[in-house]
Design a protein around this motif. Structure first.
Motif, short mmCIF file in Angstrom:
data_model
loop_
_atom_site.label_atom_id
_atom_site.label_comp_id
_atom_site.label_asym_id
_atom_site.label_seq_id
_atom_site.Cartn_x
_atom_site.Cartn_y
_atom_site.Cartn_z
N PRO A 85 0.81 -1.23 0.00
CA PRO A 85 0.00 0.00 0.00
C PRO A 85 0.84 1.27 0.00
O PRO A 85 0.33 2.35 -0.25
N PHE A 86 2.14 1.14 0.27
CA PHE A 86 3.00 2.31 0.38
C PHE A 86 3.87 2.53 -0.86
O PHE A 86 4.73 3.41 -0.85
N ASP A 87 3.67 1.74 -1.89
CA ASP A 87 4.45 1.90 -3.10
C ASP A 87 4.31 3.32 -3.65
O ASP A 87 3.21 3.87 -3.70
N GLY A 88 5.41 3.88 -4.05
CA GLY A 88 5.41 5.18 -4.68
C GLY A 88 5.36 6.35 -3.72
O GLY A 88 5.33 7.49 -4.15
N LEU A 89 5.35 6.09 -2.41
CA LEU A 89 5.37 7.18 -1.44
C LEU A 89 6.81 7.42 -0.98
O LEU A 89 7.52 6.49 -0.65
N ILE A 90 7.20 8.68 -0.98
CA ILE A 90 8.57 9.05 -0.63
C ILE A 90 8.51 10.14 0.44
O ILE A 90 7.77 11.12 0.30
N ALA A 91 9.28 9.98 1.49
CA ALA A 91 9.39 11.02 2.51
C ALA A 91 10.01 12.27 1.87
O ALA A 91 10.86 12.17 0.97
N PHE A 92 9.57 13.44 2.31
CA PHE A 92 10.12 14.68 1.77
C PHE A 92 11.64 14.69 1.86
O PHE A 92 12.31 15.13 0.93
N THR A 93 12.18 14.23 2.98
CA THR A 93 13.63 14.27 3.14
C THR A 93 14.32 13.42 2.08
O THR A 93 15.36 13.81 1.56
N ASP A 94 13.73 12.26 1.74
CA ASP A 94 14.32 11.42 0.70
C ASP A 94 14.12 12.04 -0.68
O ASP A 94 15.01 12.00 -1.52
N ALA A 95 12.94 12.60 -0.92
CA ALA A 95 12.66 13.23 -2.22
C ALA A 95 13.62 14.39 -2.48
O ALA A 95 14.11 14.55 -3.60
N THR A 105 11.13 23.99 -0.94
CA THR A 105 10.59 24.00 -2.30
C THR A 105 9.34 23.12 -2.39
O THR A 105 8.35 23.51 -3.01
N LEU A 106 9.39 21.96 -1.74
CA LEU A 106 8.23 21.07 -1.77
C LEU A 106 7.08 21.64 -0.94
O LEU A 106 5.92 21.54 -1.34
N ARG A 107 7.39 22.25 0.18
CA ARG A 107 6.34 22.86 1.00
C ARG A 107 5.66 24.01 0.23
O ARG A 107 4.44 24.16 0.27
N TYR A 112 1.28 26.55 -3.07
CA TYR A 112 0.92 27.20 -4.33
C TYR A 112 0.05 26.32 -5.22
O TYR A 112 -0.34 26.72 -6.31
N GLY A 113 -0.20 25.07 -4.79
CA GLY A 113 -1.07 24.19 -5.56
C GLY A 113 -0.37 23.38 -6.65
O GLY A 113 -1.03 22.67 -7.40
N LYS A 114 0.93 23.49 -6.73
CA LYS A 114 1.68 22.70 -7.72
C LYS A 114 1.61 21.21 -7.37
O LYS A 114 1.50 20.36 -8.25
N LEU A 115 1.70 20.91 -6.07
CA LEU A 115 1.48 19.56 -5.54
C LEU A 115 0.21 19.63 -4.70
O LEU A 115 0.13 20.41 -3.75
#
Length: 150
Positions: A85-95, A105-107, A112-115
Motif C-alpha cells: 500500500p505504500f508503493d510510490g510514497l517518498i518522505a520529503f527528506t528522501d525526495a 521547495t516542496l512545502r 501554491y497548488g503545484k502539488l
C-alpha cells in the motif's frame, strides 16, 4: 543509479523485505548466495544472525556485522518486486535528496497548488510524504539535469 535502501526486514525462509527510498519494496532471497558465496552459509544455520541484518550507513546496502554485506544495486536488481500500500510514497527528506531540491521547495509547491495536498502529498504526524509520480510530473526524473530548477 543507486537504489538506496531505506529499511530491511528479515522474513522466514532466509528472505528479506527491502524498502528503497524511491518508494519500492522488493523481496530478496538470500538462499541463492549460500551456494555462490560460502561466507553467506553462516546465515543459513543461524536465525539470530540472519535477523541481525541492518541498513548500511548511507543506505548503499545491508550488513550483518562487519563480515557480510550486500549492495543496494544487488538487492534491487535481483529482488522480486512486490506491491504494498505504500508503493510510490517518498518522505520529503528522501525526495529532496533524490531530486536535489530543498524541503522548502516542496512545502511551497503544496501551498501554491503545484502539488495537491491529499492527492500528491500528505502529512502523517510530523512527516510529509509525496508520491513519486507527482515528483516525476513536476520535477522530472531524479538526477535529470534538464528539469526546471527551483
Amino acid at each position: 543509479m543507486f537504489h538506496k535502501v531505506k529499511a530491511v526486514t528479515p522474513l522466514s525462509d532466509n528472505r528479506l523485505s527491502v524498502q528503497f527510498v524511491e518508494g519500492v519494496t522488493r523481496i530478496y532471497d538470500v538462499k541463492q548466495l549460500f551456494v555462490k558465496w560460502p561466507a553467506f552459509r553462516a546465515l543459513k544455520g543461524d536465525p539470530e544472525l540472519f535477523s541481525a541484518v541492518q541498513v548500511d550507513t548511507g543506505g548503499f546496502g545491508i550488513i550483518w556485522g562487519d563480515e557480510l554485506d550486500l549492495s543496494c544495486d544487488e538487492l534491487f536488481a535481483n529482488g522480486e518486486a512486490v506491491s504494498t500500500p505504500f508503493d510510490g510514497l517518498i518522505a520529503f527528506t528522501d525526495a529532496t535528496k533524490l531530486w536535489g531540491l530543498n524541503e522548502s521547495t516542496l512545502r511551497k509547491a503544496i501551498s501554491y497548488g503545484k502539488l495537491a495536498e491529499g492527492i500528491d502529498a500528505c502529512k502523517y504526524g510530523k512527516q510529509w510524504v509525496v508520491s513519486a509520480e507527482a515528483m516525476v510530473r513536476e520535477y522530472g526524473l531524479p538526477g535529470d539535469q534538464d528539469r526546471p530548477q527551483e
